[in-house]
Design a protein around this motif. Structure first.
Motif, PDB file in Angstrom:
ATOM      1  N   SER A   1       3.228   5.293   2.158  1.00 30.29           N
ATOM      2  CA  SER A   1       2.675   4.524   1.091  1.00 30.29           C
ATOM      3  C   SER A   1       1.775   3.476   1.388  1.00 30.29           C
ATOM      4  O   SER A   1       0.763   3.231   0.495  1.00 30.29           O
ATOM      5  N   THR A   2       1.867   3.045   2.540  1.00 29.59           N
ATOM      6  CA  THR A   2       0.702   1.992   3.234  1.00 29.59           C
ATOM      7  C   THR A   2      -0.557   2.834   3.143  1.00 29.59           C
ATOM      8  O   THR A   2      -1.582   2.116   2.704  1.00 29.59           O
TER       9      THR A   2
ATOM     10  N   SER B   1       9.899  -0.051   3.132  1.00 28.45           N
ATOM     11  CA  SER B   1       9.395   1.186   2.289  1.00 28.45           C
ATOM     12  C   SER B   1      10.497   1.430   1.292  1.00 28.45           C
ATOM     13  O   SER B   1      11.631   1.279   1.512  1.00 28.45           O
TER      14      SER B   1
HETATM   15  N1  LIG Z   1       4.778  -5.792   2.482  1.00 27.10           N
HETATM   16  C1  LIG Z   1       5.195  -5.755   3.757  1.00 27.10           C
HETATM   17  N2  LIG Z   1       5.449  -6.506   4.502  1.00 27.10           N
HETATM   18  C2  LIG Z   1       6.129  -6.048   5.730  1.00 27.10           C
HETATM   19  N3  LIG Z   1       6.343  -4.951   6.053  1.00 27.10           N
HETATM   20  C3  LIG Z   1       5.985  -3.814   5.214  1.00 27.10           C
HETATM   21  C4  LIG Z   1       5.584  -4.223   3.946  1.00 27.10           C
HETATM   22  N4  LIG Z   1       5.232  -3.130   3.292  1.00 27.10           N
HETATM   23  C5  LIG Z   1       5.871  -2.057   4.102  1.00 27.10           C
HETATM   24  N5  LIG Z   1       6.094  -2.451   5.206  1.00 27.10           N
HETATM   25  C6  LIG Z   1       6.603  -1.846   6.439  1.00 27.10           C
HETATM   26  O1  LIG Z   1       5.558  -0.890   6.719  1.00 27.10           O
HETATM   27  C7  LIG Z   1       6.355   0.367   7.002  1.00 27.10           C
HETATM   28  C8  LIG Z   1       5.598   1.484   6.498  1.00 27.10           C
HETATM   29  O2  LIG Z   1       6.044   1.433   5.054  1.00 27.10           O
HETATM   30  P1  LIG Z   1       5.645   2.464   3.861  1.00 27.10           P
HETATM   31  O3  LIG Z   1       6.059   2.020   2.512  1.00 27.10           O
HETATM   32  O4  LIG Z   1       4.057   2.665   4.174  1.00 27.10           O
HETATM   33  O5  LIG Z   1       6.663   3.643   4.412  1.00 27.10           O
HETATM   34  P2  LIG Z   1       6.482   4.989   3.738  1.00 27.10           P
HETATM   35  O6  LIG Z   1       6.146   6.254   4.593  1.00 27.10           O
HETATM   36  O7  LIG Z   1       6.030   5.142   2.394  1.00 27.10           O
HETATM   37  O8  LIG Z   1       8.402   5.274   3.753  1.00 27.10           O
HETATM   38  P3  LIG Z   1       9.011   6.132   2.475  1.00 27.10           P
HETATM   39  O9  LIG Z   1       9.033   7.108   2.505  1.00 27.10           O
HETATM   40  O10 LIG Z   1      10.388   5.581   3.059  1.00 27.10           O
HETATM   41  O11 LIG Z   1       8.554   5.418   1.145  1.00 27.10           O
HETATM   42  C9  LIG Z   1       7.922   0.315   7.032  1.00 27.10           C
HETATM   43  O12 LIG Z   1       8.337   0.088   8.034  1.00 27.10           O
HETATM   44  C10 LIG Z   1       7.918  -0.982   6.339  1.00 27.10           C
HETATM   45  O13 LIG Z   1       9.071  -1.883   6.673  1.00 27.10           O
END
Ligand SMILES: Nc1ncnc2c1ncn2[C@@H]1O[C@H](COP(=O)(O)OP(=O)(O)OP(=O)(O)O)[C@@H](O)[C@H]1O
Ligand SMILES: Nc1ncnc2c1ncn2[C@@H]1O[C@H](COP(=O)(O)OP(=O)(O)OP(=O)(O)O)[C@@H](O)[C@H]1O
Ligand SMILES: [Mg+2]
Ligand SMILES: [Mg+2]
Lengths: 256, 271, 267, 309, 256
Positions: free
Chosen positions: A46-47, E137
């Motif tokens: 998502s990031t 996430s």
């Molecule tokens: N606003 C934020 N502040 C601090 N850490 C964050 C923030 N948003 C996300 N993270 C951290 O960044 C990491 C990646 O998050 P992300 O949402 O991109 O994961 P993802 O691959 O989309 O996961 P999922 O499949 O569970 O949605 C996670 O470990 C999360 O804890």
């Protein structure tokens, strides 16, 4: 169309509990391609999507769309957020939610309504136009978010687990819908999914991300016959093979 | 605190609600009546509620009082309207552009605690003492609740809702108008409701101090300098002011419920 | 982060300096007795309040005898009003029954101009401190009350359902869920009430029988046409209001840290 | 039912020509002291001078000063203590157009409730007494009278109590003795049986000048003839009022909250029918003595000679 | 343990656009059973769950838990909501979110923390205790909601698409976790899912609901060997057969 160069993102940079979500990620997506991204929960998918959409600025590296470095939200882009229910506007009816972004297009009110109506119909929500988001079930809300993005007909569509809350049958219909729309309107699509079968079925390419900090650990071209078909494609030997391959990559790196 | 039961947040029938309201008001009136009749407070200074209301009713047919009331009403309406027109856009600006907030904060916070009484002679000198004096002071005082509720309302907007619109290429201004404003509108309305009360108080208070012959405040002032003071007239005037406040609040609440149905229905307050 | 904080502070100071210089220029040019230049006002403030002995932190007797009682009244009134506002606001926001019974009366009281009720206050509370406090509390309780009620009513429904599903007790629901989620709106009300309490403190010192206080000095100064002294009072109020607000924001930032972080950068 | 306006002699010729301004707006107070201007209107005395005067009731005198400075009104009725303070602080360049009222015996009174231990002026020492406004003519006059009665004025505690709240504060025991003006004196005597302890307008403060009609020096310089005409009308009204309670009683209910019945019984102040710098200078001198002024004021320089007959 | 008798629910009753979400639904769940519910999007599954939890009152019929008619939320119940992200409290850290409901149990502060810690660890969030929900996430937030319900050890657990946002590997782990916990603590579980494979894999019984207004159109007992195993169970011929059967039922009624 989309090039990602050595991308890094650190949340809470400077603080002791800074979190490296992405590190040294390279990726490029061709015009008209449908790229699927799979990877463990919390990897940074998502990031990555938010960075591409210009909603957060990466702490390192560069993203270019059609050669231009992304500094703010690029034109002609649509996003289906993972947290779809919060991305809908509670004060607007469903049809208004879908029609709102179309104000950016050269359309008058009637045209916007029609386009919204059509998109809602295509996701199976023909009867729900006048309802408000909170009056819909989870899966219906998710489909509104998809309809909003589809109605917009963006050049680049970013979808974050768009079919997570719908039943199996609807999911297949929506997969086919996305494939159809992509064919008609030459969109480039980046789609995040947890369903490995789905990634292989809809994707032209599947990219596997590692655990955080995310980087690319697998990049598979999917060369299955088009048009795809829910029954025959899934029975195709290449499909079965690719699916196993992706599964291995995800599992291998999730366990690390 | 009925949320533990199943009927939580289901609003009882309108009849029940109105009879409860009436009960509340009656109890309040009865307390005043009792305090006066039992001699708990000297009824010269706090007459029984029935007498106050009786006097208020006769006042309603008094053209002189009507004239006073209209003058006050005009100042109130203009003041509140102007305050809303100024404070909402200003709140949107201060709440969404941090640099402007930072630049103006010291001035704003410096101005806010200055009481309008202290400003009366200064404002009177600069712009004169007619309706404009009252309106200026009303605007000055009722600006703040709307301004702050707008600023704080903006902070509560779901960031994902804002991102959704941004991702479709909408600029900051469009996001402000199409997401932040509607999303915080219910809270801004609460600010307007607050301001309506403040404006009413300021109108009458300014008239009591510097009314120049017209307004409910002047009526109250004159009743006060009579010998002996006509407390009954003062309180009858106050009664009308209070009643007007109740009315305005009810209208604003009803308008809010209509305009922001999505908000109330989602919260489960089925009306 | 830190450098940005520094920069806004410097920026704000700059804006302030520019404005004060402009103020000085305009008032000098106008030469009206009603609008003395800030240098005159500052001189008067110094002479009146801040030219005392080192032992009292340079405060003069006038400062100790007027500013301190005023601040005491203001804080006591603010505390009382804030407490009453939060308690009543929660009751109104949470209970449809309490709302129905109290709404009419409270809306009525809210619209009443306190200056018209001075005699009633006087008869009920008597001269002096008690009446002043009642006056302040009665005036500042409304923004806290209304905003708290709004906040308590707008708690995310799924949060309440979660409470019910896990059968949290009323107290737990109140203190751990309703209160925190109403807090941002409550703070808007408290911030309004804080500066309002300064204003009403001045009003309360116009009440019969007052013999000291900043408000008392302001009105006394105006009735004897000592306009620099009146302005000194006004500026003092402004400065105090500014300081209290900064203090308030520090508290707010601490209490609402989660809120600000979750909201992300403004805009 | 006019009080015989024909008896007043006035030179109509003076008013015929040369007035700089004929329409005047004057701020007045809703108190007996302001009566002269209303009598002058009622008896058409301004008309005779070629003036058309509109009174503008204000709730307190200081409120009128900004109005005068920005030209909303031409002149105002105000008490000398406030006006001299304003002059002293440079808020205003004062010009006294005509004297207004002076304290008459029993128009002001220090009173005690029937059961109060205060019996004589000496008993007032250390007591709390109300005033309408602090540092004003009430204190100034009382201080002189107390001194004459061998009471130290500095032991008195003054608290400011608005008119309307004097009675409840007094009955509630929050003030020990009440400093009353008319019509409160009459009311307190008749309805509460209050006793008079001291008349603050006696002895050295007898006929103490309280209020007058004032404008700015600036206005006077531009409208000298109008000012003279105004002064004549006021003085003529005062003459008319000297022996004729009815003309006063008739106008009181129109601008005060005193009803006709009360108007017939209250004690009036003296209304000045000529201007006398000597008695007015006393006020300024006492103020200087009380350190309410930073420098002496030469009252004569602020006044014009009386031009009326 | 749970009996549902002729249940109906109408949203917006009386108004012209009233919506019949459930009509004449009968169902009973035995003590210790793990019942899976599948059905098309918008059928009324979440509505059913809310009714069981006593969060909404049905407009018709009756729900009984251990013989008592549900009028308010029954004791000893835990819910994982479909809209998991909104059900977490943003002002509390992850561990506090999980520990909060434990105040209902006779546990002191340390015990609560420990139980919360343990639950978080079991869903793979050992490092995230001190974070706030918005820092996680989507999938991680969902797992917090699961941990909260697990830590509570309820007699009846209601889960609304609890694994929708996590990757394939994590999903399998969580399925096994639920099976394990159920075995240890004798919970009765009602689990809504869109994944037909999942329903057969974790369920003792699978109930298929029709399109709105929802009623039961299929009720299949799953008699697969226990303990289940991600590889061998899914290869079991009965599994394949049941899966096909459920799929047919869902599709058949989705299309009506
Ligand atoms: N606003 C934020 N502040 C601090 N850490 C964050 C923030 N948003 C996300 N993270 C951290 O960044 C990491 C990646 O998050 P992300 O949402 O991109 O994961 P993802 O691959 O989309 O996961 P999922 O499949 O569970 O949605 C996670 O470990 C999360 O804890
Ligand atoms: N608050 C409400 N007001 C009106 N209608 C509602 C409300 N909540 C749900 N509905 C309607 O009831 C129906 C059933 O909703 P429900 O949430 O139970 O579906 P679901 O089976 O959980 O679907 P999904 O799998 O998509 O989550 C939907 O058609 C929805 O539009
Ligand atoms: Mg994600
Ligand atoms: Mg659902």
């Amino acid at each position: 169309m989309l090039e990602i160069d050595n991308l890094s993102h650190v949340y809470g940079g400077g603080s002791p509990n800074a979190h490296h979500a992405i590190e040294g990620l390279n990726l490029s997506v061709a015009e008209g391609e449908l790229l699927c991204i799979v990877g463990p929960s919390g990897a940074g998918k998502s990031t990555l999507l938010r960075s591409i959409a210009g909603l957060i600025s990466p702490t390192g590296g560069q993203i270019r769309i059609e050669g231009n470095v992304v500094r703010q939200t690029p034109d002609n882009l649509a996003v289906v957020f993972q947290d779809y229910s919060r991305s809908l506007f509670p004060w607007m009816s469903v049809v208004d939610n879908v029609a709102l972004p179309l104000r950016r297009k050269n359309m008058d009110k009637r045209q916007r309504r029609e386009a919204a109506h059509e998109a809602l119909e295509s996701v199976g929500l023909a009867g729900a136009e006048r309802k408000y988001p909170f009056q819909l079930s989870g899966g219906m809300q998710q489909r509104v978010a998809i309809a909003r993005a589809l109605a917009y007909r963006p050049a680049l569509m970013l979808m974050d687990e768009p079919f997570g809350s719908v039943d199996a049958q609807t999911r297949e219909d929506l997969e086919d819908l996305v494939l159809k729309v992509r064919g008609h309107h030459k969109m480039t699509i980046v789609l995040i999914t947890h369903d490995i079968d789905e990634s292989v079925y809809v994707g032209d390419r599947v990219v596997v991300l590692s655990k955080a900090p995310a980087h690319v650990v697998g990049d598979l071209k999917v060369e299955l016959p088009t048009p795809r078909d829910q029954i025959s494609t899934r029975e195709h030997p290449d499909f079965v093979h690719l699916r196993a391959e992706v599964g291995r990559l995800v599992r291998g790196h999730a366990a690390v | 605190m009925s949320t533990q039961t199943l009927t939580a947040r289901v609003r009882p029938a309108a009849a029940t609600r109105w009879s409860r309201r009436a009960a509340g008001v009656l109890v309040f009136a009865a307390l005043i009546e009792l305090a006066a009749r039992t001699g708990l407070v000297d009824r010269k200074f706090l007459p029984p509620a029935t007498e106050i209301v009786g006097r208020a009713v006769t006042l309603a047919f008094d053209p002189v009082f009507g004239g006073h009331a209209l003058t006050s009403l005009l100042a109130w309406a203009i003041g509140l309207g102007l305050a809303t027109l100024i404070a909402v856009p200003l709140g949107l600006l201060l709440g969404s552009v941090p640099i402007v907030d930072a630049a103006t904060r010291s001035v704003v916070e410096f101005l806010r605690p200055i009481p309008s009484v202290a400003l009366i002679p200064l404002v009177a000198l600069v712009i004169g003492t007619g309706l404009q004096l009252r309106v200026t002071l009303v605007v000055y005082a009722s600006l703040w609740p709307i301004l702050y509720n707008t600023m704080y309302g903006l902070r509560g907007v779901d960031p994902l809702a804002k991102e959704s619109l941004r991702s479709y290429g909408f600029g900051a201004a469009a996001v402000l108008l199409r997401v932040s404003l509607p999303s915080s509108a219910p809270f801004i309305t609460t600010g307007v409701r607050l301001a309506a009360g403040v404006a009413l108080i300021l109108t009458v208070s300014t008239e009591i101090v510097a009314g120049r012959g017209e307004g409910i405040g002047v009526f109250i002032f004159f009743a006060g300098i009579a010998v002996p003071a006509r407390m009954i007239d003062i309180l009858a005037g106050v009664f009308w002011v209070g009643l007007f406040g109740v009315l305005v609040n009810a209208l604003l609440v009803a308008a809010e419920r209509r305009a922001f149905r999505w908000h109330h229905v989602r919260l489960g307050e089925h009306s | 982060m830190r450098t940005r904080g520094m920069r806004t502070t410097v920026f704000r100071a700059l804006v302030l300096v520019v404005l004060v210089i402009a103020w000085e220029g305009v008032t000098r040019a106008a030469g009206s007795a009603f609008f003395p230049p800030p240098s005159t006002i500052l001189g008067r403030m110094h002479a009146m309040w801040f030219s005392g002995p080192v032992g009292t932190l340079f405060l003069t007797d006038a400062a100790v005898g007027n500013i301190l009682p005023s601040l005491g009244r203001m804080f006591a009134g603010f505390a009382g009003g804030a407490l009453a506002g939060v308690a009543l606001g929660l009751a109104l926001g949470l209970s449809a029954r309490a709302y129905d019974y109290l709404d009419g009366v409270l809306q009525f009281l809210r619209a009443i101009p306190p200056p018209a009720l001075v005699t009633v206050f006087l008869v009920v509370f008597g001269f002096g401190l008690r009446m002043q406090l009642a006056f302040i509390v009665f005036s500042i309780v409304w923004p806290v009350l209304l905003n708290t009620a709004d906040g308590a009513r707008s708690v995310e429904p799924l949060h309440l359902e979660t409470c019910r599903a896990f059968r949290l007790s009323r107290a737990e629901r109140l203190f751990r869920v309703v209160l925190p989620s109403a807090l941002p709106k409550m703070f808007a009300g408290l911030r309004l009430a804080l500066s309002l309490s300064l204003i009403v403190m001045v009003f309360s010192e116009l009440l019969p029988g007052t013999t000291n206080g900043i408000g008392f000095q302001i009105t006394d100064a105006y009735s004897t046409f000592d306009l620099p002294a009146m302005w000194a009072g006004i500026v003092l109020l402004g400065v105090l209001g500014y300081l209290f607000n900064e203090l308030f924001l520090v508290v707010e930032r601490r209490v609402l840290a989660w809120h600000q972080a979750a909201q992300g950068p403004p805009g | 039912s006019t009080g015989g306006s024909t008896t007043v002699s006035s030179p109509p010729s003076a008013s015929a020509g040369g007035l700089e301004k004929t329409k005047l707006k004057i701020a007045t107070l809703p108190a007996i002291d302001s009566a002269a201007i209303y009598v002058a209107i009622d008896q058409k005395l301004f008309e005779q001078e070629g003036l058309e005067v509109t009174p503008q009731v204000v709730q307190a005198a200081p409120e009128a000063i900004p109005m005068m400075l920005n030209g909303e009104i031409d002149a105002m009725f105000g008490n000398y203590v406030s006006m001299f303070q304003a002059q002293d602080k440079g808020t205003l360049k004062l010009r006294i157009l005509a004297e207004g009222s002076r304290a008459a015996p029993d128009s002001l009174s220090i009173m005690a409730l029937p059961n109060s231990p205060i019996k004589t002026p000496k008993d007032l020492e250390g007591k709390t007494i109300n005033v309408n406004v602090l540092h004003n003519f009430q204190e100034l006059a009382l201080a002189q009278v107390l001194k004459a009665n061998n009471v130290d004025p500095n032991t008195i505690k003054y608290v400011q109590v608005t008119f309307q709240n004097i009675m409840p504060s007094w009955q509630g025991g929050q003030i020990d003795a009440a400093y009353l003006g008319e019509p409160l004196v009459t009311a307190a005597t008749s309805s509460m049986g209050a006793r008079k302890i001291l008349d603050p307008a006696s002895g050295p403060a007898a006929e103490f000048p309280i209020s007058g009609y004032v404008s700015t020096q600036d206005w006077y310089d531009k409208n000298a003839k109008t000012a003279a005409a105004f002064q004549r009308a006021i003085h003529n009204a005062a003459k008319l009022m000297e022996n004729n309670r009815e003309v006063v009683a008739k106008v009181l209910p129109t601008f005060t909250q005193i009803d006709a019945a009360t108007a017939a019984t209250v004690t009036f102040p003296y209304f000045s029918s000529n201007d006398n710098p000597v008695r007015l200078q006393r006020v300024a001198d006492w103020m200087l003595e009380a350190k309410w002024l930073t420098k002496a004021i030469d009252v004569k320089a602020l006044m014009s000679p009386t031009t009326s007959g």
